[in-house]
Design a protein around this motif. Structure first.
Motif, PDB file in Angstrom:
ATOM      1  N   VAL A 411      -5.006  12.714 -92.168  1.00 18.71           N
ATOM      2  CA  VAL A 411      -4.678  13.430 -93.412  1.00 18.71           C
ATOM      3  C   VAL A 411      -3.253  13.965 -93.346  1.00 18.71           C
ATOM      4  O   VAL A 411      -2.497  13.890 -94.321  1.00 18.71           O
ATOM      5  CB  VAL A 411      -5.695  14.568 -93.655  1.00 18.71           C
ATOM      6  CG1 VAL A 411      -5.276  15.418 -94.854  1.00 18.71           C
ATOM      7  CG2 VAL A 411      -7.093  13.999 -93.877  1.00 18.71           C
ATOM      8  N   TYR A 412      -2.846  14.500 -92.181  1.00 21.57           N
ATOM      9  CA  TYR A 412      -1.489  15.032 -92.014  1.00 21.57           C
ATOM     10  C   TYR A 412      -0.454  13.927 -92.212  1.00 21.57           C
ATOM     11  O   TYR A 412       0.552  14.119 -92.900  1.00 21.57           O
ATOM     12  CB  TYR A 412      -1.346  15.652 -90.621  1.00 21.57           C
ATOM     13  CG  TYR A 412       0.004  16.288 -90.385  1.00 21.57           C
ATOM     14  CD1 TYR A 412       0.205  17.642 -90.642  1.00 21.57           C
ATOM     15  CD2 TYR A 412       1.079  15.547 -89.902  1.00 21.57           C
ATOM     16  CE1 TYR A 412       1.438  18.237 -90.437  1.00 21.57           C
ATOM     17  CE2 TYR A 412       2.322  16.126 -89.692  1.00 21.57           C
ATOM     18  CZ  TYR A 412       2.488  17.468 -89.958  1.00 21.57           C
ATOM     19  OH  TYR A 412       3.718  18.047 -89.761  1.00 21.57           O
ATOM     20  N   PHE A 413      -0.699  12.759 -91.595  1.00 20.79           N
ATOM     21  CA  PHE A 413       0.248  11.646 -91.739  1.00 20.79           C
ATOM     22  C   PHE A 413       0.349  11.201 -93.200  1.00 20.79           C
ATOM     23  O   PHE A 413       1.456  10.945 -93.705  1.00 20.79           O
ATOM     24  CB  PHE A 413      -0.178  10.462 -90.868  1.00 20.79           C
ATOM     25  CG  PHE A 413      -0.125  10.730 -89.390  1.00 20.79           C
ATOM     26  CD1 PHE A 413       0.862  11.543 -88.850  1.00 20.79           C
ATOM     27  CD2 PHE A 413      -1.072  10.182 -88.527  1.00 20.79           C
ATOM     28  CE1 PHE A 413       0.911  11.800 -87.476  1.00 20.79           C
ATOM     29  CE2 PHE A 413      -1.035  10.426 -87.158  1.00 20.79           C
ATOM     30  CZ  PHE A 413      -0.032  11.241 -86.646  1.00 20.79           C
ATOM     31  N   MET A 414      -0.782  11.109 -93.879  1.00 20.62           N
ATOM     32  CA  MET A 414      -0.768  10.698 -95.284  1.00 20.62           C
ATOM     33  C   MET A 414       0.058  11.679 -96.119  1.00 20.62           C
ATOM     34  O   MET A 414       0.865  11.281 -96.963  1.00 20.62           O
ATOM     35  CB  MET A 414      -2.200  10.635 -95.824  1.00 20.62           C
ATOM     36  CG  MET A 414      -3.051   9.525 -95.229  1.00 20.62           C
ATOM     37  SD  MET A 414      -2.621   7.876 -95.816  1.00 20.62           S
ATOM     38  CE  MET A 414      -3.197   7.953 -97.500  1.00 20.62           C
ATOM     39  N   VAL A 415      -0.142  12.962 -95.862  1.00 19.62           N
ATOM     40  CA  VAL A 415       0.583  14.003 -96.603  1.00 19.62           C
ATOM     41  C   VAL A 415       2.075  13.958 -96.297  1.00 19.62           C
ATOM     42  O   VAL A 415       2.926  14.041 -97.184  1.00 19.62           O
ATOM     43  CB  VAL A 415      -0.018  15.384 -96.262  1.00 19.62           C
ATOM     44  CG1 VAL A 415       0.915  16.513 -96.679  1.00 19.62           C
ATOM     45  CG2 VAL A 415      -1.384  15.551 -96.900  1.00 19.62           C
ATOM     46  N   ASP A 416       2.399  13.808 -95.022  1.00 21.32           N
ATOM     47  CA  ASP A 416       3.798  13.794 -94.603  1.00 21.32           C
ATOM     48  C   ASP A 416       4.532  12.578 -95.167  1.00 21.32           C
ATOM     49  O   ASP A 416       5.677  12.684 -95.624  1.00 21.32           O
ATOM     50  CB  ASP A 416       3.882  13.798 -93.081  1.00 21.32           C
ATOM     51  CG  ASP A 416       5.314  13.911 -92.591  1.00 21.32           C
ATOM     52  OD1 ASP A 416       5.974  14.918 -92.913  1.00 21.32           O
ATOM     53  OD2 ASP A 416       5.776  12.986 -91.895  1.00 21.32           O
ATOM     54  N   TYR A 662      -2.197   6.691 -87.318  1.00 21.93           N
ATOM     55  CA  TYR A 662      -0.814   6.822 -87.802  1.00 21.93           C
ATOM     56  C   TYR A 662      -0.389   5.539 -88.511  1.00 21.93           C
ATOM     57  O   TYR A 662       0.160   5.566 -89.624  1.00 21.93           O
ATOM     58  CB  TYR A 662       0.115   7.119 -86.634  1.00 21.93           C
ATOM     59  CG  TYR A 662       1.586   7.097 -86.995  1.00 21.93           C
ATOM     60  CD1 TYR A 662       2.222   8.238 -87.472  1.00 21.93           C
ATOM     61  CD2 TYR A 662       2.335   5.927 -86.860  1.00 21.93           C
ATOM     62  CE1 TYR A 662       3.572   8.216 -87.810  1.00 21.93           C
ATOM     63  CE2 TYR A 662       3.681   5.887 -87.201  1.00 21.93           C
ATOM     64  CZ  TYR A 662       4.292   7.038 -87.670  1.00 21.93           C
ATOM     65  OH  TYR A 662       5.629   7.009 -88.018  1.00 21.93           O
ATOM     66  N   LEU A 663      -0.669   4.401 -87.885  1.00 20.70           N
ATOM     67  CA  LEU A 663      -0.307   3.113 -88.491  1.00 20.70           C
ATOM     68  C   LEU A 663      -1.123   2.841 -89.750  1.00 20.70           C
ATOM     69  O   LEU A 663      -0.612   2.274 -90.723  1.00 20.70           O
ATOM     70  CB  LEU A 663      -0.515   1.997 -87.471  1.00 20.70           C
ATOM     71  CG  LEU A 663       0.345   2.078 -86.205  1.00 20.70           C
ATOM     72  CD1 LEU A 663      -0.129   1.064 -85.178  1.00 20.70           C
ATOM     73  CD2 LEU A 663       1.814   1.858 -86.549  1.00 20.70           C
ATOM     74  N   LEU A 664      -2.398   3.256 -89.730  1.00 23.54           N
ATOM     75  CA  LEU A 664      -3.236   3.080 -90.912  1.00 23.54           C
ATOM     76  C   LEU A 664      -2.676   3.894 -92.086  1.00 23.54           C
ATOM     77  O   LEU A 664      -2.596   3.394 -93.220  1.00 23.54           O
ATOM     78  CB  LEU A 664      -4.667   3.525 -90.598  1.00 23.54           C
ATOM     79  CG  LEU A 664      -5.680   3.442 -91.737  1.00 23.54           C
ATOM     80  CD1 LEU A 664      -5.863   1.998 -92.199  1.00 23.54           C
ATOM     81  CD2 LEU A 664      -7.011   4.045 -91.314  1.00 23.54           C
ATOM     82  N   ALA A 665      -2.266   5.132 -91.820  1.00 19.09           N
ATOM     83  CA  ALA A 665      -1.672   5.964 -92.869  1.00 19.09           C
ATOM     84  C   ALA A 665      -0.373   5.352 -93.377  1.00 19.09           C
ATOM     85  O   ALA A 665      -0.096   5.345 -94.583  1.00 19.09           O
ATOM     86  CB  ALA A 665      -1.426   7.380 -92.341  1.00 19.09           C
ATOM     87  N   ALA A 666       0.434   4.811 -92.459  1.00 19.77           N
ATOM     88  CA  ALA A 666       1.699   4.177 -92.863  1.00 19.77           C
ATOM     89  C   ALA A 666       1.438   2.960 -93.746  1.00 19.77           C
ATOM     90  O   ALA A 666       2.145   2.727 -94.743  1.00 19.77           O
ATOM     91  CB  ALA A 666       2.490   3.774 -91.625  1.00 19.77           C
ATOM     92  N   VAL A 684       1.347  -6.041 -91.686  1.00 17.33           N
ATOM     93  CA  VAL A 684       1.518  -6.030 -90.229  1.00 17.33           C
ATOM     94  C   VAL A 684       1.074  -4.677 -89.665  1.00 17.33           C
ATOM     95  O   VAL A 684       0.404  -4.601 -88.626  1.00 17.33           O
ATOM     96  CB  VAL A 684       2.980  -6.327 -89.851  1.00 17.33           C
ATOM     97  CG1 VAL A 684       3.191  -6.187 -88.337  1.00 17.33           C
ATOM     98  CG2 VAL A 684       3.375  -7.728 -90.309  1.00 17.33           C
ATOM     99  N   LEU A 685       1.433  -3.582 -90.345  1.00 16.24           N
ATOM    100  CA  LEU A 685       1.024  -2.242 -89.899  1.00 16.24           C
ATOM    101  C   LEU A 685      -0.494  -2.111 -89.921  1.00 16.24           C
ATOM    102  O   LEU A 685      -1.084  -1.511 -89.007  1.00 16.24           O
ATOM    103  CB  LEU A 685       1.655  -1.180 -90.798  1.00 16.24           C
ATOM    104  CG  LEU A 685       3.163  -0.952 -90.639  1.00 16.24           C
ATOM    105  CD1 LEU A 685       3.684  -0.062 -91.761  1.00 16.24           C
ATOM    106  CD2 LEU A 685       3.472  -0.332 -89.280  1.00 16.24           C
ATOM    107  N   LEU A 686      -1.141  -2.649 -90.943  1.00 19.54           N
ATOM    108  CA  LEU A 686      -2.591  -2.576 -91.024  1.00 19.54           C
ATOM    109  C   LEU A 686      -3.235  -3.336 -89.868  1.00 19.54           C
ATOM    110  O   LEU A 686      -4.185  -2.849 -89.238  1.00 19.54           O
ATOM    111  CB  LEU A 686      -3.060  -3.148 -92.360  1.00 19.54           C
ATOM    112  CG  LEU A 686      -4.575  -3.158 -92.592  1.00 19.54           C
ATOM    113  CD1 LEU A 686      -5.133  -1.742 -92.548  1.00 19.54           C
ATOM    114  CD2 LEU A 686      -4.910  -3.822 -93.932  1.00 19.54           C
TER     115      LEU A 686
END
Length: 727
Positions: A411-416, A662-666, A684-686
């Protein structure tokens, strides 16, 4: 019943005002159908609610009662308080409509209710004089029929009433008398040798009458405090008891008679079973603890501490929401309720720094929902899991650490990443509380530290919770909000009032659990899962996920897990899955049903504050909390994430899983290495995220190679266009 306001009875503040200091978190939230009393009625209600809390503390710590008797009184007290506090309908701004005939009918129905109650006194006298049972005709015509007429009639009349907010109507007084009549009969009969006859043809018929009336009272109070979702599901299960024998396939069963079923449903096979066992001990104890924290303004400190530490970061209010809502949601045990308490402060601030209405509400909903999976309290879910599985509470709390970190990290990564995409700023220094001052008051965390320490030192949950309550009083003397006798009384009152919703929900869930156990539908569902697993274990898990979410939609977390644990978890255990893993799998999906469209209670509550479309907010909260739908599969395939492995393996699994989310959020948010990512980079990130989440040396190595490829693509090619901010 989503119309909510705040009670300013606690608004006085002895501290001097400070720029940026947040106030109002610990004020009471008043629902649209909640009565507000004044004068002698307020005093009476305060004494009833405070006495209810004090009764539980005394019984749990000083003078334990017989188990069934304690649970019967626990439910009867909640029904009494609930029918006093909550009206059957929301109050109209136009004022009450005078309907004198309702009062007359309510007065008439009070007579059979009182008659049924008096008859329980005669029954008690008969048993005291050596009677072995009461004549069935007496139980039916002098107890059962008057009780049913009064209960059914008063419920219907209460739906028609339009009343003043500070007045209790005669139909509700009748319901209170009926609740006492039900409890009195059960206390008399179930404390004799007749307890052994439940579920047989020898069971007294009055037991069925009491169970039918008691179930109706529980469902009516549940409707008043949570809406129709749980009530509808309970009624469907009730219908299944009598329709099931005529259904085809695995849903069919031999059938249960009316007397046989209802003579068991108000025992430890149903309403008095695991859900009420937990609500009458652990849940109410921690609600009282939360009330003491609220009375001493510790909730305000949690939010101010979060603002002081995270508010300066880009998109600061959203990160504050993550920390503050996680802390508060862990204690108060309800996602939607936590959204209302903390979201009224964080959502407007998120909109102010640039988040859209949908994102602001979605972030708060996702963070508040995550509080239910944060140890050590986990919104009471851990205690229900311990009761159902027999696994020690401390083992459950330890196992929850890494999954909770993964959820909040995602959640933090998604928000950031969204803040980076939209070029947001943090909050200014003059908008924030003083970090130095917050650090000086860090002693306010002591009650929670004592709670955790006591649990891991081997104290019982009840003793640890009681110590934490005492510590909250002592710690308050170091702050400006010192708790004297009046403040302690207020905390006890708050505890009694705050407990009503969760007790009603647990009792209603007990009805559903009783139907599942008495009809055997859970075992047949387990057989279905075994058949699916024969085709594909992953398919069986996805099916279990879908059922857990559907069972939880529209229901509070506690009830959602209790029902899903009865239907889905036994099937997973029969697949050979460790009981702790199986129950965590079910628990996570029951929790995230609060942010899963189309029925997402936490998201709907947040949309009401943000002014956004409810469905759009629920879709956005689903996207922000996407990691929660992946984490259960992660710890299914890697038990190290539940601390069930050597420490080196646990550390490796934890680190790679954090990188994976982290990569999933990206990939979901489309932001990587400081700029927007194009669609092929996101793919690629997924792939890298899935490889890291899977765990294992080979997949981790593949994940590292894919990360390197995504980095090269991101550095060599121009970034994607910046998305336009939503309104």
């Amino acid at each position: 019943m989503t119309d909510k306001t705040r009670d300013d009875d606690s608004s006085n503040n002895d501290e001097p005002p400070e720029s940026g200091l947040v106030h109002g978190v610990d004020e009471e939230v008043i629902e649209g159908n909640r009565r507000l009393f004044h004068g002698w009625m307020w005093l009476l209600m305060a004494l009833l609610a405070g006495g209810y809390s004090a009764f539980h503390l005394f019984s749990l710590n000083v003078y334990p009662l017989e188990t069934w008797s304690f649970r019967i009184i626990h439910i009867a007290g909640a029904l009494t308080l609930g029918f006093v506090m909550y009206s059957a309908t929301s109050f109209s701004e136009d004022g009450p409509v005078e309907r004198r005939w309702l009062n007359y009918l309510g007065g008439v129905l009070l007579l059979p209710a009182a008659y049924a109650l008096v008859q329980t006194g005669f029954m008690w006298q008969a048993f005291a004089e050596g009677a072995r049972r009461i004549e069935p005709a007496v139980e039916t015509w002098h107890y059962g029929v008057p009780l049913m007429v009064a209960t059914g009639g008063a419920i219907v009349l209460s739906w028609l009433a339009r009343e003043r907010r500070g007045r209790v109507t005669l139909p509700d007084i009748t319901l209170i008398v009926c609740a006492i009549a039900v409890a009195t009969y059960l206390l008399i009969v179930l404390n004799t040798q007749l307890r052994m006859s439940t579920g047989t043809s020898f069971a007294p018929v009055g037991l069925s009458w009491a169970a039918i009336a008691g179930s109706a009272l529980i469902l009516e109070l549940t409707r008043r405090v949570t809406g129709m979702a749980l009530v509808t599901i309970a009624l469907i299960f009730f219908a299944y008891v009598f329709v099931g024998p005529y259904l085809p396939g695995f849903l069919g069963y031999p059938g249960l008679g009316l007397v046989r079923f209802f003579s068991q449903v108000y025992t430890d096979a149903g309403i008095l079973g695991p859900t009420t066992a937990v609500s009458s001990t652990y849940i109410i104890l921690f609600i009282i603890f939360a009330a003491f924290l609220q009375a001493s303004r510790v909730g305000e400190y949690f939010v101010n501490f979060a603002f002081a530490t995270a508010g300066r970061a880009r998109g600061g209010p959203a990160k504050v929401a993550i920390f503050a809502s996680g802390l508060m949601g862990m204690i108060n045990g309800t996602s939607a309720g936590n959204v209302v308490s903390t979201g009224s402060l964080t959502i407007p601030l998120m909109k102010k720094v640039g988040y859209s209405k949908q994102s602001s509400g979605a972030i708060e909903a996702a963070a508040s929902t995550g509080g239910q999976i944060m140890p050590p309290i986990m919104g009471a879910g851990a205690f229900i899991m311990a009761e159902i599985t027999g696994i020690p509470y401390t083992d459950i709390a330890v196992a929850a650490i890494i999954p909770a970190i993964l959820y909040f990290a995602a959640v933090y990564f998604m928000v950031d990443f969204e803040a980076g995409q939209l070029g947001m700023r943090g909050m200014r220094e003059d908008e924030l509380p003083s970090l130095v001052r917050m650090v000086r008051q860090v002693y306010l965390f002591i009650p929670i530290i004592i709670l955790i320490a006591a649990l891991f030192m081997g104290y019982s949950v009840i003793r640890a919770g009681t110590l934490a309550i005492a510590a909250s009083v002592v710690v308050s003397w170091l702050s400006a909000h010192r708790m004297g006798p009046l403040a302690i009384g207020r905390a006890l009152r708050l505890g009694g009032e705050m407990s009503i919703q969760i007790i009603a929900v647990c009792a209603a869930a007990g009805i559903i659990v009783g139907v599942i156990s008495l009809t055997g539908v859970g075992a047949r569902f387990s057989s279905l899962l075994l058949e699916l697993a024969g085709v594909s274990q992953l398919l069986a898990l996805i099916f279990a996920m879908a059922i857990s979410i559907m069972l939880g939609m529209g229901m509070p977390t506690t009830a959602a897990y209790a029902v899903a644990a009865s239907v889905v978890a036994p099937g997973l255990v029969r697949l050979g899955i460790d009981p702790l893993t199986a129950h965590f799998f079910v628990f996570y999906f029951a929790v995230v049903s609060a942010i899963t469209p189309p029925v997402a209670l936490a998201s709907y509550a947040a949309a009401g504050i943000s002014g956004a479309n409810a469905m759009e907010t629920s879709v956005a909260s689903f996207r922000i909390g996407i990691a929660a739908f992946v984490v259960p599969f992660m710890f299914f395939y890697s038990s190290a994430l539940l601390m069930d492995a050597p420490w080196l393996r646990v550390a490796q699994a934890g680190v790679t899983a954090v990188v994976g989310v982290y990569l999933l959020a990206a990939a979901v948010q489309g932001w990587f290495w400081g700029r927007n990512a194009r669609w092929f980079t996101r793919l690629v990130l997924l792939a890298a995220a899935l490889a890291m989440i899977k765990g294992g040396l080979a997949t981790d190595a593949l994940g590292v190679l894919l990360i390197a490829a995504a980095f090269v693509l991101q550095r060599m090619l121009p970034g994607a266009p910046r998305p336009a901010p939503a309104p």
